[in-house]
Design a protein around this motif. Sequence first.
Motif, PDB file in Angstrom:
ATOM      1  N   GLU A  47      -9.545 -71.179  35.924  1.00  0.00           N
ATOM      2  CA  GLU A  47      -8.179 -70.764  36.242  1.00  0.00           C
ATOM      3  C   GLU A  47      -7.985 -70.551  37.727  1.00  0.00           C
ATOM      4  OE1 GLU A  47      -6.041 -67.753  33.985  1.00  0.00           O
ATOM      5  OE2 GLU A  47      -7.514 -68.068  32.399  1.00  0.00           O
ATOM      6  N   ALA A 104     -18.890 -71.039  35.962  1.00  0.00           N
ATOM      7  CA  ALA A 104     -18.123 -72.058  35.282  1.00  0.00           C
ATOM      8  C   ALA A 104     -17.398 -71.498  34.081  1.00  0.00           C
ATOM      9  CB  ALA A 104     -19.040 -73.182  34.845  1.00  0.00           C
ATOM     10  N   GLY A 105     -17.090 -70.229  34.112  1.00  0.00           N
ATOM     11  CA  GLY A 105     -16.369 -69.628  32.990  1.00  0.00           C
ATOM     12  C   GLY A 105     -14.902 -70.002  33.032  1.00  0.00           C
ATOM     13  N   GLN A 106     -14.196 -69.563  32.026  1.00  0.00           N
ATOM     14  CA  GLN A 106     -12.758 -69.816  31.959  1.00  0.00           C
ATOM     15  C   GLN A 106     -12.048 -69.288  33.201  1.00  0.00           C
ATOM     16  OE1 GLN A 106     -12.663 -71.942  28.968  1.00  0.00           O
ATOM     17  NE2 GLN A 106     -10.627 -71.049  29.186  1.00  0.00           N
ATOM     18  N   GLY A 107     -12.467 -68.093  33.607  1.00  0.00           N
ATOM     19  CA  GLY A 107     -11.843 -67.452  34.755  1.00  0.00           C
ATOM     20  C   GLY A 107     -11.948 -68.310  35.998  1.00  0.00           C
ATOM     21  N   GLU A 108     -13.132 -68.872  36.205  1.00  0.00           N
ATOM     22  CA  GLU A 108     -13.350 -69.696  37.376  1.00  0.00           C
ATOM     23  C   GLU A 108     -12.449 -70.924  37.342  1.00  0.00           C
ATOM     24  OE1 GLU A 108     -15.876 -68.186  35.738  1.00  0.00           O
ATOM     25  OE2 GLU A 108     -16.086 -66.768  37.379  1.00  0.00           O
ATOM     26  N   GLY A 162      -7.009 -69.928  29.165  1.00  0.00           N
ATOM     27  CA  GLY A 162      -6.134 -68.756  29.117  1.00  0.00           C
ATOM     28  C   GLY A 162      -5.840 -68.305  27.701  1.00  0.00           C
ATOM     29  N   VAL A 175     -17.903 -68.331  41.802  1.00  0.00           N
ATOM     30  CA  VAL A 175     -19.224 -68.619  41.253  1.00  0.00           C
ATOM     31  C   VAL A 175     -19.072 -68.912  39.773  1.00  0.00           C
ATOM     32  CG1 VAL A 175     -21.544 -67.705  40.887  1.00  0.00           C
ATOM     33  CG2 VAL A 175     -20.210 -66.990  42.865  1.00  0.00           C
ATOM     34  N   ILE A 234     -23.747 -76.422  31.389  1.00  0.00           N
ATOM     35  CA  ILE A 234     -22.679 -75.435  31.359  1.00  0.00           C
ATOM     36  C   ILE A 234     -21.606 -75.756  32.385  1.00  0.00           C
ATOM     37  CG2 ILE A 234     -23.588 -73.737  32.992  1.00  0.00           C
ATOM     38  CD1 ILE A 234     -22.670 -71.573  31.170  1.00  0.00           C
ATOM     39  N   GLY A 276     -18.690 -65.481  32.628  1.00  0.00           N
ATOM     40  CA  GLY A 276     -17.409 -65.558  33.326  1.00  0.00           C
ATOM     41  C   GLY A 276     -16.433 -64.532  32.766  1.00  0.00           C
ATOM     42  N   GLN A 277     -15.265 -64.501  33.360  1.00  0.00           N
ATOM     43  CA  GLN A 277     -14.220 -63.593  32.901  1.00  0.00           C
ATOM     44  C   GLN A 277     -13.894 -63.843  31.435  1.00  0.00           C
ATOM     45  OE1 GLN A 277     -14.005 -61.405  35.814  1.00  0.00           O
ATOM     46  NE2 GLN A 277     -12.043 -61.243  34.774  1.00  0.00           N
ATOM     47  N   GLY A 278     -13.815 -65.125  31.093  1.00  0.00           N
ATOM     48  CA  GLY A 278     -13.461 -65.497  29.739  1.00  0.00           C
ATOM     49  C   GLY A 278     -14.423 -64.925  28.722  1.00  0.00           C
ATOM     50  N   GLU A 279     -15.713 -65.003  29.046  1.00  0.00           N
ATOM     51  CA  GLU A 279     -16.739 -64.500  28.140  1.00  0.00           C
ATOM     52  C   GLU A 279     -16.581 -62.989  27.946  1.00  0.00           C
ATOM     53  OE1 GLU A 279     -17.383 -66.860  30.461  1.00  0.00           O
ATOM     54  OE2 GLU A 279     -17.533 -68.351  28.880  1.00  0.00           O
ATOM     55  N   VAL A 280     -16.270 -62.312  29.016  1.00  0.00           N
ATOM     56  CA  VAL A 280     -16.099 -60.866  28.917  1.00  0.00           C
ATOM     57  C   VAL A 280     -14.919 -60.534  28.004  1.00  0.00           C
ATOM     58  CG1 VAL A 280     -15.578 -58.762  30.205  1.00  0.00           C
ATOM     59  CG2 VAL A 280     -17.177 -60.416  31.145  1.00  0.00           C
ATOM     60  N   GLU A 281     -13.839 -61.278  28.158  1.00  0.00           N
ATOM     61  CA  GLU A 281     -12.676 -61.036  27.306  1.00  0.00           C
ATOM     62  C   GLU A 281     -13.006 -61.275  25.839  1.00  0.00           C
ATOM     63  OE1 GLU A 281      -8.713 -62.524  28.221  1.00  0.00           O
ATOM     64  OE2 GLU A 281      -9.401 -62.732  30.283  1.00  0.00           O
ATOM     65  N   LEU A 308     -10.052 -57.891  34.917  1.00  0.00           N
ATOM     66  CA  LEU A 308     -10.028 -58.701  33.705  1.00  0.00           C
ATOM     67  C   LEU A 308      -8.651 -59.243  33.368  1.00  0.00           C
ATOM     68  CD1 LEU A 308     -12.294 -56.911  31.160  1.00  0.00           C
ATOM     69  CD2 LEU A 308     -12.411 -59.271  31.932  1.00  0.00           C
ATOM     70  N   LEU A 316       0.059 -73.958  33.625  1.00  0.00           N
ATOM     71  CA  LEU A 316      -0.230 -72.856  32.711  1.00  0.00           C
ATOM     72  C   LEU A 316       0.974 -71.932  32.681  1.00  0.00           C
ATOM     73  CD1 LEU A 316      -3.838 -72.166  33.892  1.00  0.00           C
ATOM     74  CD2 LEU A 316      -3.122 -73.324  31.817  1.00  0.00           C
ATOM     75  N   VAL A 340     -21.420 -68.281  25.729  1.00  0.00           N
ATOM     76  CA  VAL A 340     -22.390 -68.595  26.766  1.00  0.00           C
ATOM     77  C   VAL A 340     -21.838 -68.106  28.093  1.00  0.00           C
ATOM     78  CG1 VAL A 340     -23.654 -70.443  27.899  1.00  0.00           C
ATOM     79  CG2 VAL A 340     -23.009 -70.668  25.504  1.00  0.00           C
ATOM     80  N   GLY A 341     -22.717 -67.572  28.925  1.00  0.00           N
ATOM     81  CA  GLY A 341     -22.321 -67.328  30.300  1.00  0.00           C
ATOM     82  C   GLY A 341     -21.735 -65.966  30.532  1.00  0.00           C
ATOM     83  N   LEU A 400      -8.249 -68.809  25.071  1.00  0.00           N
ATOM     84  CA  LEU A 400      -9.452 -68.830  24.244  1.00  0.00           C
ATOM     85  C   LEU A 400      -9.666 -67.507  23.519  1.00  0.00           C
ATOM     86  CD1 LEU A 400     -11.781 -70.510  23.299  1.00  0.00           C
ATOM     87  CD2 LEU A 400     -13.093 -69.717  25.243  1.00  0.00           C
TER      88      LEU A 400
END
Lengths: 330, 330
Positions: B152, B146-150, A118, B144, B175, A147-152, B117, B218, A144-145, A120
């Motif tokens: 959470e 393994a990002g941060q979002g997933e 949350g 789907v 990953i 995910g939502q985090g990567e987009v942010e 987002l 969190l 890498v990847g 990063l």
Amino acid sequence: MTLLDSLRRGDRLALARVLTHVENDTPEGRAALQELFRQTGRAHLVGVTGAPGTGKSSLVNQLALQFRMAKARVAIIAIDPTSPFTGGAVLGDRVRMKDLSGDEDVFIRSMASRGALGGLARTTSGVAQVFDAAGYDTVIIETVGAGQGEVEIARLAHTTLVVEAPGLGDDIQAIKAGILEIADVLVVNKADLPGVDNAEKALRSMLELAHPRSRELLHHSELLKIDGPEQMEEAWPVTIVRTVATRGDGVEGLAQKIREHAAYLHASGNWTRREEERVTADVSALLENSLVAQFRAGLPEGRYNEVMRQVLGKQLSPKEAVALLIDHAG
Amino acid sequence: MTLLDSLRRGDRLALARVLTHVENDTPEGRAALQELFRQTGRAHLVGVTGAPGTGKSSLVNQLALQFRMAKARVAIIAIDPTSPFTGGAVLGDRVRMKDLSGDEDVFIRSMASRGALGGLARTTSGVAQVFDAAGYDTVIIETVGAGQGEVEIARLAHTTLVVEAPGLGDDIQAIKAGILEIADVLVVNKADLPGVDNAEKALRSMLELAHPRSRELLHHSELLKIDGPEQMEEAWPVTIVRTVATRGDGVEGLAQKIREHAAYLHASGNWTRREEERVTADVSALLENSLVAQFRAGLPEGRYNEVMRQVLGKQLSPKEAVALLIDHAG
């Protein structure tokens, strides 16, 4: 502050120490960011994202070499989700150092994404600001990847590259669809592999389906927006660039495309706008924290716990609880 | 509120409408969540995550059938990052409906992750609460990647399954390492494929390296924690379960393991604790929004913009700006 003076004079050890403070969100790190704030806003932040297997790291190294040839000072922030288990971050540093080692004007920092849930994007933003204040011209943020985090994280960047490669499975391609939208430049790396034409064709049809890049700000609160005339977004034509990073093919053209995007951002006023968004978000977050701390300090002893227990016992809904708390404080 | 009454009486159309409001975070959706709050806290939230190609969706369908055999009412929330481009969410609904269609006590909801987002975890939590209040006993949240979002989203769940499969590339395995930490049960699906022993061995050695699951909350703000004695975390032994979802092999045992985990959570007090965390986070977020709105309304006209312009001109740091604003308001 001696440490920050050393950082400004180009001391790499001082820089590394400040980065660690900022990464760990220590009081010293937060103070450093405030102190360095006036020197920020100059560096070009370039986000590079894509699935494992696309050769993204080689590409980032080659790009760094290209920017170095044009005399830019380059920082690389590599966000590595594998590090807690494989030691990937540390290993990554060593492997990369072979290409770029000995160059005083390159600084590579690997960050583990673990443990920063949350936060990063915020940590990465802080690290980029430190590099900016330390005089790095280009800061490459590699994630890498998809995910939502990567987009942010990609949204922190002025310019976002999405890297693809021929021959990755359809599943992998599909999961990446969501990040195409944020791309300013699409890179088909490993362009010497069979299937490169198909990969580019697939990207092209996805591009046609995609909406234009959304530049909406991720405000902490809509209430904290700065009022003012809406600026129009000039269209930037997303292009597809082929590279073979291992041989350096196409990387010079890619670096040129990245510089063109920076020039476009300056000319269109979007560079300034993005800076405003960043600063507004920072102020909003600080303001929220201060208001909550002030509010909590003003509540009568035990009041908060008392109300929370009523919520837990389902006697109050969260909304009713907030109304009660604010009423009591006011 | 008629819509919510219909929802409580089991009206699927009313349920679908409320879900849409909550997904879109409309005023009606927020009001519904407040209204339904008193009926929440009963459903077992089961998170299922894993990379594409692990057969996760088939496994979720089979699990739903198992829970149905035990007379539980089952909801599935499928979070689908591919939907903006491929229409995956809609297609997903149709494919799944073949197995579970006609069953009044199963409800499948696909959610696109795009456009949410930073808010996907919150939206998913809201959707799960609606199912909870509508009387669904088990809510399966399928994500789907393994990002941060997933990660959470997985943390919303009481019980988290991480699904692996033999023969996926090393890159993909690596990953996923980051999400092993959040697993309560590890599933090796497609266990009839060659390489299953190696896959399980790799998981076992990763498990040994991993730290115990962190149950830290969190919080939106540490300041808003409820004071009270710390509860001890009893150890839950993470186990590895082999399944062949396409044939249903091993799924009964997996469902049993999931029920055991729920029983463990109740016995150890962790179920209650998790509920407290959720409620505290909800109250915190509402409180922050209210405080900011109140504060902004109390500022003299133009004051906020004036201070922000000084920050943008680098005459003030964000911290100095917040001090000035709060000083002026107080």
